[in-house]
Design an enzyme around this catalytic site. Structure first.
Site, PDB file in Angstrom:
ATOM      1  N   GLU A 184      37.306  34.390  42.478  1.00  0.00           N
ATOM      2  CA  GLU A 184      37.330  35.373  41.376  1.00  0.00           C
ATOM      3  C   GLU A 184      38.315  36.511  41.650  1.00  0.00           C
ATOM      4  OE1 GLU A 184      33.563  37.257  40.422  1.00  0.00           O
ATOM      5  OE2 GLU A 184      34.401  38.230  38.676  1.00  0.00           O
ATOM      6  N   LYS A 193      37.584  31.728  38.668  1.00  0.00           N
ATOM      7  CA  LYS A 193      36.930  32.674  37.747  1.00  0.00           C
ATOM      8  C   LYS A 193      37.883  33.837  37.488  1.00  0.00           C
ATOM      9  CE  LYS A 193      32.759  35.505  37.296  1.00  0.00           C
ATOM     10  NZ  LYS A 193      31.310  35.547  37.500  1.00  0.00           N
ATOM     11  N   ARG A 224      22.698  50.048  36.022  1.00  0.00           N
ATOM     12  CA  ARG A 224      22.431  49.496  34.681  1.00  0.00           C
ATOM     13  C   ARG A 224      20.985  49.780  34.277  1.00  0.00           C
ATOM     14  NH1 ARG A 224      26.472  44.268  35.574  1.00  0.00           N
ATOM     15  NH2 ARG A 224      28.261  45.658  35.805  1.00  0.00           N
ATOM     16  N   SER A 227      33.512  38.245  32.077  1.00  0.00           N
ATOM     17  CA  SER A 227      33.593  38.953  30.794  1.00  0.00           C
ATOM     18  C   SER A 227      34.270  40.312  30.934  1.00  0.00           C
ATOM     19  CB  SER A 227      32.212  39.103  30.154  1.00  0.00           C
ATOM     20  OG  SER A 227      31.355  39.925  30.912  1.00  0.00           O
ATOM     21  N   GLY A 228      34.228  40.888  32.114  1.00  0.00           N
ATOM     22  CA  GLY A 228      35.007  42.087  32.392  1.00  0.00           C
ATOM     23  C   GLY A 228      34.534  43.357  31.705  1.00  0.00           C
ATOM     24  N   GLY A 229      33.349  43.310  31.104  1.00  0.00           N
ATOM     25  CA  GLY A 229      32.851  44.503  30.417  1.00  0.00           C
ATOM     26  C   GLY A 229      33.032  44.413  28.903  1.00  0.00           C
ATOM     27  N   ARG A 238      27.660  40.762  32.326  1.00  0.00           N
ATOM     28  CA  ARG A 238      27.297  41.732  31.294  1.00  0.00           C
ATOM     29  C   ARG A 238      27.240  41.118  29.901  1.00  0.00           C
ATOM     30  NH1 ARG A 238      31.687  45.905  33.511  1.00  0.00           N
ATOM     31  NH2 ARG A 238      32.472  43.901  34.295  1.00  0.00           N
TER      32      ARG A 238
HETATM   33  P1  13P Z   1      31.150  40.378  34.081  1.00  0.00           P
HETATM   34  O1  13P Z   1      31.031  39.147  33.225  1.00  0.00           O
HETATM   35  O2  13P Z   1      30.161  41.444  33.736  1.00  0.00           O
HETATM   36  O3  13P Z   1      32.554  40.869  34.192  1.00  0.00           O
HETATM   37  O4  13P Z   1      30.726  39.962  35.547  1.00  0.00           O
HETATM   38  C1  13P Z   1      31.198  38.787  36.074  1.00  0.00           C
HETATM   39  C2  13P Z   1      31.011  38.811  37.526  1.00  0.00           C
HETATM   40  O5  13P Z   1      30.387  37.947  38.062  1.00  0.00           O
HETATM   41  C3  13P Z   1      31.596  39.920  38.283  1.00  0.00           C
HETATM   42  O6  13P Z   1      31.741  39.534  39.622  1.00  0.00           O
END
Ligand code: 13P
Length: 346
Positions: free
Chosen positions: A177, A219, A33, A261-263, A296
């Site tokens: 998660e 999560k 990043r 958030s998944g991107g 993200r």
């Molecule tokens: P994102 O919100 O960017 O998907 O990341 C969450 C996270 O903690 C990934 O393990």
């Protein structure tokens, strides 16, 4: 800490419409990043970025907890405080990512198994001594061409449950998660089917390993169509699919759900969370607070401004706080993407 303290930590992490800031990227992910923005990729810059976030004024108005990476929990802020202590002094509960990453699953091309169980009991004890009060472990499931296989779901669910049991023994709240990835052209219905199936197996394994559901947080991914899916779905359709999936698969004993958030962009993630919260308003009572644990979607606008320069710290912190505020509004169902930039502190 008593077992009751574990439950209190879990509840505190989702109290008052606040959510989590995930700042636990591994060094390679953080470096990738940074590279996109021309930021030097070294330990000191990673420390500077994490300090910028952890010392953002008033962040605790919207953020209840922050997830650190192993490197960061061993670092100190410029004021000389270990990061976990700096967070506690800022009113934020420190957490720690404890998996060691998703590796190729033998015998299953293009599928992953998250590792990190070896030596975990000792690592958890050390993190607890450093001030961590909760932990995170991420399993990933790609979708398409017969994926995810039953083998990858079973193996990852088993690892998540063993991690969770060890966390509770060490008096850390485990964040579970299981992430169904957005890559691909799959439909919303397919993501719903797979996410629900994964969650059923995860909770089955948590039960088998005697994990106390009252002292975990889930999560999950929001139920979303694949990034390459031709059909566009409304926020309400996504919210309804996510709601049905969670109501079918997540026991009411769980104290809270904090989405990744998944991107998705910052605005999309806030809009999705808002729509999901609104969709639960039709129920007479909601089983769990529905909040966020974004990386993200909270960090990126701020990192774009910072670009590694001290002169940009204050404006980057304002951008970070802004996204945190938007997400708190989304937990309340009062976020509107059209008026995103005018969201004010309450
Ligand atoms: P994102 O919100 O960017 O998907 O990341 C969450 C996270 O903690 C990934 O393990």
């Amino acid at each position: 800490m008593t077992a009751n303290a574990l439950l209190q930590t879990a509840k505190a992490l989702v109290a008052d419409d606040k959510g989590l800031l995930a700042m636990d990227e591994s060094n390679p992910t953080c470096n990738q990043r940074f590279a996109k923005l021309g930021i030097a990729q070294n330990e000191e810059m990673r420390r500077n970025w994490r300090e910028l976030m952890a010392t953002t004024p008033a962040l605790s108005d919207c953020i209840s907890g922050a997830i650190l990476f192993d490197e960061t929990i061993r670092q100190r802020t410029r004021a000389g405080l270990p990061f976990a202590i700096a967070l506690i002094e800022a009113g934020i509960i420190p957490g720690i990512k404890v998996d060691t990453g998703a590796k190729d699953l033998a015998g299953h091309a293009h599928e992953k198994i998250t590792e990190g169980l070896d030596g975990l009991r000792d690592r958890l004890a050390e993190y607890a001594r450093m001030g961590a009060r909760f932990a995170k472990w991420r399993a990933v499931f790609a979708l398409g061409d017969g994926k995810p296989s039953r083998a990858s779901i079973d193996a990852n669910a088993h690892a998540l449950a063993r991690y969770a049991a060890l966390c509770q023994e060490a008096m850390l709240v485990p964040i579970i998660e299981p992430e169904v990835l957005m890559d691909g052209d799959h439909s919303l219905a397919k993501c719903a089917e797979v996410t629900e199936g994964v969650l059923h197996i995860v909770f089955d394994q948590l039960y088998a390993q005697n994990v106390e559901l009252e002292a975990i947080l889930l999560k999950p991914n929001m139920v979303l169509p694949g990034l390459m899916c031709q059909h566009k779905f409304t926020d309400d359709e996504i919210a309804d699919a996510t709601k049905s999936c969670l109501l079918r698969a997540v026991p009411a004993a769980v104290p809270g759900i904090v989405f990744l958030s998944g991107g998705q962009s910052g605005k999309l993630a806030s809009a999705g969370l808002n729509a999901i919260n609104l969709s639960f308003n039709a129920l007479t009572s909601r089983p769990w607070p529905l909040s966020f644990s974004f990386a993200r979607a909270i960090q990126h606008p701020a990192m774009d401004i910072w670009k590694g320069a001290d002169a940009n710290i204050v404006s980057a912190q304002q951008a970070l706080l802004h996204r945190a505020r938007c997400n708190r509004a989304a937990c309340r169902g009062t976020y509107n993407a059209l008026t995103d930039s005018s969201i004010q502190p309450d």
